[in-house]
Scaffold this motif. Structure first.
Motif, PDB file in Angstrom:
ATOM      1  N   GLN A   1     -13.553 -10.397  -7.900  1.00  0.00           N
ATOM      2  CA  GLN A   1     -13.769  -9.231  -6.967  1.00  0.00           C
ATOM      3  C   GLN A   1     -14.144  -9.911  -5.593  1.00  0.00           C
ATOM      4  O   GLN A   1     -13.968  -9.225  -4.507  1.00  0.00           O
TER       5      GLN A   1
ATOM      6  N   SER B   1     -10.875 -10.753  -1.628  1.00  0.00           N
ATOM      7  CA  SER B   1     -10.969  -9.380  -1.107  1.00  0.00           C
ATOM      8  C   SER B   1      -9.803  -9.368   0.035  1.00  0.00           C
ATOM      9  O   SER B   1      -9.285 -10.469   0.611  1.00  0.00           O
TER      10      SER B   1
ATOM     11  N   ASP C   1     -11.156  -2.014  -6.065  1.00  0.00           N
ATOM     12  CA  ASP C   1     -12.642  -1.813  -5.587  1.00  0.00           C
ATOM     13  C   ASP C   1     -12.477  -1.873  -4.122  1.00  0.00           C
ATOM     14  O   ASP C   1     -12.164  -2.569  -3.504  1.00  0.00           O
TER      15      ASP C   1
ATOM     16  N   GLU D   1     -15.232  -1.673  -0.836  1.00  0.00           N
ATOM     17  CA  GLU D   1     -16.602  -1.677  -0.392  1.00  0.00           C
ATOM     18  C   GLU D   1     -16.946  -0.670   0.516  1.00  0.00           C
ATOM     19  O   GLU D   1     -16.260  -0.483   1.786  1.00  0.00           O
TER      20      GLU D   1
ATOM     21  N   GLY E   1     -22.461   0.266   1.470  1.00  0.00           N
ATOM     22  CA  GLY E   1     -22.428  -0.978   0.789  1.00  0.00           C
ATOM     23  C   GLY E   1     -22.344  -1.042  -0.616  1.00  0.00           C
ATOM     24  O   GLY E   1     -22.431  -1.986  -1.081  1.00  0.00           O
TER      25      GLY E   1
ATOM     26  N   THR F   1     -20.056  -0.677  -3.996  1.00  0.00           N
ATOM     27  CA  THR F   1     -18.576  -0.828  -4.437  1.00  0.00           C
ATOM     28  C   THR F   1     -18.185   0.234  -5.308  1.00  0.00           C
ATOM     29  O   THR F   1     -18.917   0.427  -6.407  1.00  0.00           O
TER      30      THR F   1
ATOM     31  N   GLN G   1     -13.077  -3.392   3.197  1.00  0.00           N
ATOM     32  CA  GLN G   1     -12.858  -4.570   2.204  1.00  0.00           C
ATOM     33  C   GLN G   1     -12.312  -4.209   0.759  1.00  0.00           C
ATOM     34  O   GLN G   1     -13.144  -3.270   0.211  1.00  0.00           O
TER      35      GLN G   1
END
Length: 362
Positions: free
Chosen positions: A44, A47, A85, A87, A91, A93, A136
Motif C-alpha cells: 500500500q 503509492s 486504495d 487516500e 484521511g 483509505t 494518492q
C-alpha cells in the motif's frame, strides 16, 4: 414503475472484497516491483500521485472521477475487476473499483457512491474533491478477475456493484467473448453509468432491470443462472442481492461457478478463540504472542511489525502472508479452497493458528 425492495440495493461507501478465487501465482504477480515474494499483495506504500481530470455525476448519489498521471504518461496495466486504495481528503483509505476500459492506459476511472451511513471517506470525496486536485492511490489490486476460458459469462450487477463488472464487460467485448450483463437498480435515477452503457459498443448485451420487486428480481436471476455448462457467473452488489444469488445457486442446485465481490463480509457465528504464538522466520525466529481477543495482524502491529492491511475483514487480501510451518484456521473470504488446502497462505486479520505456534515468512 414498481417499488423494489430497497434493502437489495443499500450499498456501503466502502468497497471491499469477498469470495474471490485467486491463485497463489496471481497473488505473487500483484506485488510491487521492489517487494519480495513473501508478501504477495501490492504494497500500500507504493503509492501514485494522480490528478483528477474530470468529475461527472453518473446518477443521483454517484460521481465518477477520472484520474491520470500528472505528466500525462501511461498508467500501469491492469485487468478487469481490479480496485485501488484511495487516500480520501478526510484521511481515511477506501477501496474503489477501476470501472473503465482496461485496454487504455491514459487514465483510470472510479465511481464513488455517497450513502447516509458514510464514515467520512465518500462524503469527503463528494464534497471536497474537484478537477485539478491530486490523489494518492495504490497500484491496482487484482483480487476479482475473469477466470480463463469459460464458454460464456453472465455478469450480475446491483447498484454501485456495476463498477467492477463494467470493466469486465469491456474486456470481454475486446476479447469477443460471449457475455450478458444484467444490471439491477431501484430506479433510473439510481442507475450509474446509464448513458455509458447505452452507448457502449456492447450495449445489446446489457439488460437493465429497474424498480423490480424481490420475487421478480429472483426470477430474472434464476433465469440468467440457468445456463449451459461452461458458463461462469460474476456478480457484485449489496448484501441482500448477494444473499439472493447464493440462495438461488444452492436451492436450485446449479452447477456453475459463481465469482462474487461484496461490500462487506457476510455475518458469521461466534467462535471460540485460543491464545497462540506466531514465529517470524525473517526476524531470527522472534515469537509474538497472540491473545484470544486479538488477530494476528493486531498482535504484530502492537509489537511494531509492519504489515500491509486494508479491509480487516478477511476480504481484500492485503494482509495475506506465507506460512512456513503450522496449520491455519481459515476464516477469510479471499483464499480459494485450493489455497487453503495447500496451507501456504494465511489472512492475518481474521484467520488464526490451529496449534500453539504458527511460523510465518515475515
Amino acid at each position: 414503475m414498481k417499488t423494489t425492495n430497497l434493502t437489495l440495493f443499500q450499498a456501503s461507501h466502502t468497497f471491499i472484497i469477498d469470495l474471490k478465487i485467486l491463485s497463489f501465482n496471481q497473488l505473487l504477480a500483484n506485488r510491487c516491483p521492489d517487494m519480495e515474494a513473501r508478501n504477495p499483495i501490492a504494497n500500500q506504500h507504493c503509492s501514485l500521485s494522480l490528478r483528477i481530470t474530470s468529475r461527472r455525476r453518473e446518477c443521483l448519489d454517484v460521481y465518477s472521477y477520472r484520474l491520470a498521471n500528472i505528466d500525462g504518461s501511461a498508467l500501469p496495466e491492469w485487468q478487469a475487476g481490479a480496485h485501488i486504495d484511495v487516500e480520501t481528503p478526510c484521511g481515511l483509505t477506501r477501496q474503489y473499483s477501476l470501472c473503465g476500459d482496461p485496454a487504455q492506459r491514459q487514465h483510470w476511472d472510479i465511481a464513488v457512491k455517497l450513502t447516509s451511513t458514510s464514515g467520512g471517506g465518500s462524503r469527503s470525496i463528494h464534497e471536497r474533491l474537484k478537477v485539478g486536485d491530486t490523489l494518492q492511490v495504490s497500484p491496482p489490486r487484482h483480487a476479482f478477475t475473469l477466470q480463463p476460458h469459460p464458454q460464456s459469462c453472465v455478469l450480475l450487477a446491483a447498484g454501485i456493484g456495476i463498477t467492477p463488472l463494467l470493466s469486465m464487460a469491456w474486456q470481454l467485448h475486446h476479447e469477443r467473448h460471449p457475455f450478458q450483463l444484467l444490471y439491477f437498480s431501484s430506479s433510473a435515477q439510481h442507475t450509474a453509468f446509464l448513458d455509458t452503457l447505452r452507448s457502449a459498443p456492447f450495449h445489446q448485451q446489457v439488460h437493465f432491470h429497474t424498480g423490480l420487486e424481490r420475487e421478480l428480481i429472483k426470477e430474472r436471476i434464476r433465469q440468467a443462472m440457468s445456463v449451459q455448462h461452461g458458463t461462469a457467473v460474476y456478480t457484485c452488489g449489496p448484501s441482500g442481492f448477494m444473499e439472493l444469488i447464493d440462495y438461488i445457486k444452492h436451492s436450485q442446485c446449479l452447477d456453475i461457478p459463481v465469482y462474487a465481490e461484496r461490500f462487506s463480509a457476510p455475518p458469521t457465528s461466534p467462535t471460540f478463540n485460543h491464545e497462540f504464538r506466531v514465529r517470524l522466520n525473517r526476524r531470527n525466529a522472534l515469537e509474538i504472542p497472540v491473545a484470544a481477543h486479538q488477530s494476528i495482524l493486531e498482535a504484530l502491529e502492537q509489537h511494531g511489525i509492519p504489515v500491509d492491511s486494508a479491509c480487516r475483514q478477511g476480504i481484500c487480501g492485503a494482509c495475506v502472508q506465507t506460512v512456513i510451518d503450522g496449520t491455519a484456521l481459515h476464516r477469510d473470504f479471499c483464499l480459494s479452497p485450493e489455497e487453503r488446502e495447500q496451507e501456504r497462505l494465511i489472512c492475518l486479520c481474521v484467520s488464526r493458528a490451529a496449534d500453539a505456534i504458527l511460523t510465518l515468512d515475515l
